[in-house]
Design an enzyme around this catalytic site. Structure first.
Site, short mmCIF file in Angstrom:
data_model
loop_
_atom_site.label_atom_id
_atom_site.label_comp_id
_atom_site.label_asym_id
_atom_site.label_seq_id
_atom_site.Cartn_x
_atom_site.Cartn_y
_atom_site.Cartn_z
N HIS A 212 -43.26 -5.71 14.73
CA HIS A 212 -44.03 -4.48 14.80
C HIS A 212 -43.68 -3.74 16.09
CE1 HIS A 212 -47.34 -1.65 14.58
NE2 HIS A 212 -47.62 -1.94 15.84
N LEU B 226 -3.57 2.01 4.89
CA LEU B 226 -4.44 0.84 4.89
C LEU B 226 -5.89 1.30 4.88
CD1 LEU B 226 -2.75 -1.51 7.54
CD2 LEU B 226 -2.64 -1.69 5.05
N GLU C 224 0.85 -1.20 0.00
CA GLU C 224 0.00 0.00 0.00
C GLU C 224 0.88 1.24 0.00
OE1 GLU C 224 -3.41 0.95 -0.23
OE2 GLU C 224 -2.35 2.87 -0.21
N SER D 190 -9.54 3.66 -7.46
CA SER D 190 -9.94 4.73 -8.38
C SER D 190 -9.60 6.09 -7.80
CB SER D 190 -11.45 4.65 -8.62
OG SER D 190 -12.12 4.85 -7.39
N ALA E 14 -17.67 -0.30 -2.30
CA ALA E 14 -16.78 -1.05 -1.42
C ALA E 14 -17.21 -2.51 -1.30
CB ALA E 14 -16.75 -0.39 -0.05
N GLY F 195 -22.59 17.60 -10.32
CA GLY F 195 -22.85 16.15 -10.35
C GLY F 195 -23.83 15.76 -9.26
N GLY F 196 -25.01 15.30 -9.69
CA GLY F 196 -26.05 14.90 -8.72
C GLY F 196 -26.05 13.40 -8.51
N GLY F 197 -24.86 12.80 -8.42
CA GLY F 197 -24.76 11.38 -8.10
C GLY F 197 -24.67 11.19 -6.59
N VAL F 198 -24.29 9.97 -6.20
CA VAL F 198 -24.28 9.63 -4.78
C VAL F 198 -23.36 10.56 -3.98
CG1 VAL F 198 -23.78 7.78 -3.15
CG2 VAL F 198 -24.68 7.23 -5.39
#
Ligand SMILES: Cc1cc2nc3c(=O)[nH]c(=O)nc-3n(C[C@H](O)[C@H](O)[C@H](O)COP(=O)(O)OP(=O)(O)OC[C@H]3O[C@@H](n4cnc5c(N)ncnc54)[C@H](O)[C@@H]3O)c2cc1C
Length: 466
Positions: A444, A37, A33, A145, A320, A180-183
């Site tokens: 319930h 980590l 890495e 990424s 993930a 950008g209207g993504g997540v």
């Protein structure tokens, strides 16, 4: 030179899970890495964003809902520095948990950048420039990424920022512009909206969270608008300028209208791209596709037989839990097992409030595929549990095959949707019918009752409480 059965390059959720599963299966394993980590997810992704979402949610609740619950407090104030400090504490604790797991499983951890010398040799270059070479029978690439850039809005890390800087701003912006209207854009936009920022979202597509079921997108837009978020959909950004202590964004709508927005930060959240830089792929001839993602076959094997690739660096959802499944799959495949991933059942979640979650096919996909389906929805507002906690926004939608009744998709917007969707995944993994869900007892009062009711609605429109 140290020799290993399995070398993993990159210690995000894909890589560290691949390493643990490899070690569990008896492989002598090393993980390399270059940064920390836990990768993107633990350090600058899933975990820090959820830490800030939770802190801002508590503040928002205190401001908006405490009085109605009969809790009287002096006007709460935001200590943003403390929120950032707490977030870092959560990261540190989680990352140290990964270190513990590496030690427990006797996985060697090498700090540095891993690059292929040839198919079985990797050179690891540490931050101080020192190098060491290792030998590995198999290598799993899990290099993840990085944020995608827009050519006309290059990020500078100061005013024009990526999600990484948005998780660590020096102040609560007065006006945050989200491209950008993504997540990621909606989650980070929500954090600052709750903390008092004006938040404007500019989205090129005609709706936000474009990959999810259209009904979720519509409802989320309605709810976020009610919370104060502003939207410009079908609008393409043409430029963003850092003016020193503010930014100017220009955009053009698909109808041809020009738009200029001033804000103090512009968050570029237009997706992420596979990262393979510095791996030395050319030394082994590993092929990538037109989007720079490593090409793999059904076993996540690259064109070089002993090298595999998983997670964000290969095709598929950049999530993930998808990366984790792939890490497990490769380790088990190397051990001679026959693992399998059902990519149709990787749930997608947006941690706004209310949360949004979906699994399986969307209504749009079913229509496009010409599959005959039936749909049942149930609103949280009709649930006692939702009223008790004042979380009445949203609904559950169950989509089932018209002829066989098999559940084809479940789509939820509402409190705790992120956790509730697990019932949809389980049901669909076992190929349950909508009727199966209707015959299972749901405690319930719980939010999960909305799932049973939506399944009842899909089964001859016989929801009980609607
Ligand atoms: C703001 C934000 C929020 C997110 N929220 C969620 C969420 O709620 N749920 C969810 O499922 N997903 C979420 N994601 C996506 C998630 O973080 C990624 O899908 C996940 O981290 C991918 O895991 P990975 O193991 O493939 O790669 P990564 O986590 O990106 O890890 C790759 C690692 O490889 C290292 N590396 C790269 N090249 C080398 C090299 N040559 N040598 C050594 N090391 C190298 C990198 O330093 C990095 O640590 C979020 C992402 C962001 C940015």
């Amino acid at each position: 030179m140290s020799s290993y059965d399995v070398a993993v390059i990159g210690a995000g959720p894909g890589g560290y899970v691949a390493a643990i599963r490899s070690a569990q299966l008896g492989f002598k394993t090393v993980i390399i890495e270059k940064n920390k980590l836990g990768g993107t997810c633990l350090n600058v992704g899933c975990i820090p964003s959820k830490a800030l979402l939770d802190s801002s949610h508590h503040y928002h609740d205190a401001v908006k809902h405490f009085a109605e619950h009969g809790i009287e407090i002096d006007a709460p104030k935001v200590n943003f520095g403390q929120m950032i400090t707490r977030k870092q504490g959560v990261i540190d604790q989680t990352v140290s948990g990964i270190k513990y797991l590496m030690d427990k499983n006797k996985i060697d951890v090498l700090e540095g950048t891993g690059a292929f010398k040839d198919a079985t040799h990797i050179v690891v270059t540490a931050a101080d420039g020192s190098t060491q070479e290792i030998e590995a029978k198999y290598t799993i690439i899990a290099t993840g990424s990085v944020s995608s850039e827009l050519p006309f809005a290059p990020t500078d890390g100061k005013r024009i920022i990526t999600s990484t800087e948005a998780l660590e701003l020096p102040e609560v912006p007065k006006h945050l512009i989200v491209i950008g209207g993504g997540v990621i854009g909606l989650e980070l936009g929500s954090v600052y909206l709750r903390l008092g920022s004006e938040v404007t979202v500019v989205e090129y597509a005609d709706r936000v969270i474009p990959g999810m079921d259209g009904a979720l997108s519509k409802e989320l837009t309605k709810i976020l608008k009610k919370q104060g978020m502003k939207f410009h959909t079908s609008t393409g950004v043409t430029s963003v300028t850092n003016n020193g202590d503010n930014v100017t964004l220009t955009a053009t709508s698909k109808k041809g209208e020009d738009l200029t927005i001033e804000g103090d930060y512009a968050l570029v959240a237009v997706g992420r791209r596979a990262f393979t830089g510095s791996l030395g792929l050319e030394n082994v001839g590993i092929e990538v596709d037109e989007r720079g993602r490593i090409k793999t076959n059904g076993h996540l094997q690259t064109n070089v037989a002993n090298i595999y690739a998983i997670g964000d660096v290969v095709a598929g959802a950049m999530l993930a839990h998808k990366a984790e499944e792939e890490g497990t799959l490769v380790a088990e495949f190397l051990a001679g097992q026959k693992p399998h991933i059902n990519y149709n059942l990787i749930p997608g979640v947006v941690y706004t409030w209310p949360e949004v979650a979906g699994v399986g096919q969307t209504e749009e996909q079913l229509k496009e595929a010409g599959i005959e389906y039936k749909s049942g929805s149930f609103k949280f507002a009709a649930l006692g549990r939702a009223r008790a906690s004042m979380d009445t926004d949203g609904f559950v939608k169950v989509l089932a095959d018209k002829n066989t009744d098999e559940i084809l998709g479940m789509h939820i917007i509402g409190a705790r949707a992120a956790d509730l969707i697990a019932e949809g995944v389980t049901a669909m993994e076992f190929r349950a019918s909508a009727e199966d869900l209707t015959r299972m007892s749901h405690a319930h009062p719980t939010f999960s009752e909305a799932i049973k009711e939506a399944a009842l609605a899909a089964t001859d429109n016989r929801a009980i409480h609607a």
